[in-house]
Design an enzyme around this catalytic site. Sequence first.
Site: not given
Ligand code: COA
Length: 321
Positions: A115, A248, A278
């Site tokens: 990215c 980004h 993204n």
């Molecule tokens: N829809 C519904 N629920 C979801 C989900 C989705 N698409 N994805 C994850 N969940 C659930 C998880 O299973 C978890 O459930 P649980 O509490 O029952 O275990 C809950 O939501 C929280 O999960 P978590 O991973 O802690 O959520 P989050 O708030 O961190 O959001 C992302 C997840 C991936 C959106 C977030 O972590 C993120 O954006 N991270 C950065 C990723 C990124 O930018 N990557 C590229 C870098 S360039």
Amino acid sequence: MSLYARIAGTGGYLPEKVLTNQQIADSGVDTSDEWIMERTGIRQRCIAAEDETASSMGEQAAQQALAAANIAPEDLDLIIVATSAPDRIFPSTACLLQQRLGVRRCAAFDVQAACSGFVYALSIADQYIRAGGAQRVLVVGSEINSRLVDWTDRGTCILFGDGAGAMVLEASSAPGLLSTHIHSDGQFADLLYLPNPINGKNGCELPHIQMQGNEVFKVAVNTLGQIVDETLAANNLDQADIDWLVPHQANIRIIAATARKLKMPMERVVLTIEKQGNTSSASIPLAFNEAVRDGRIQRGQTVLLEAFGSGFAWGSALVRY
Ligand code: COA
């Protein structure tokens, strides 16, 4: 006379097909439009057609940027493409783009920094121009993330989209890129990666993005805060001197944290995430191009670009547009 790399023209390309959060939920993925919008700021993303590739999308963006710069492809000294979805492992997508542009002999190569690829490519282009090794450089970010995700994995498939963005840089006595800053830390390589099928037991299986989302999130917020400080300090500027932030586009909450660090209202942040998701290395040039074309970013303004991604690799560029 100092030599700077000036942004002479910008371009962008988005595939026609749009995939909404609702459509992902309707396809059987256990998620919802509300959850995705609230946790990421994404409502929809574009998906490349079967016959599209990183080089074909890159060509669309590049032609626009060349036209805006009023520079003919044959006048380019260097083509750099940032991509994690190359048409082929070799030759580089930059060579395939060169072929599409109908030019020969200028140097062409790819940069792989996930990215942060566009900021890395911009930094390399800047060094070439400042050192006098190139006068006109085409920098492209082009990605087909939709072919890299597991469409049953709700932790990743909701995040990504496809697209391409481009800038043409040319040597100038006036700024230009004021500074670029790039870093990486391979200690974090296992938190976000795409396996290479040539190394797997099942050589034919398609690889998918592997990610520990909330770990990535935490490091991204901290690291981007640091790179903002580093960039301002290197240029003897403070937050109030920045007209626009072009981040980004990974997650609206990561972007908002960086804007807070800059004490910048969200109206001064160029956002494409809701409509594009993204798009990895394409997100910064796509956002920059949109804001140039709709008149938000004006000549003479100071713009901060920043990116963070797999590696981890991160970076920034400060631009006097
Ligand atoms: N829809 C519904 N629920 C979801 C989900 C989705 N698409 N994805 C994850 N969940 C659930 C998880 O299973 C978890 O459930 P649980 O509490 O029952 O275990 C809950 O939501 C929280 O999960 P978590 O991973 O802690 O959520 P989050 O708030 O961190 O959001 C992302 C997840 C991936 C959106 C977030 O972590 C993120 O954006 N991270 C950065 C990723 C990124 O930018 N990557 C590229 C870098 S360039």
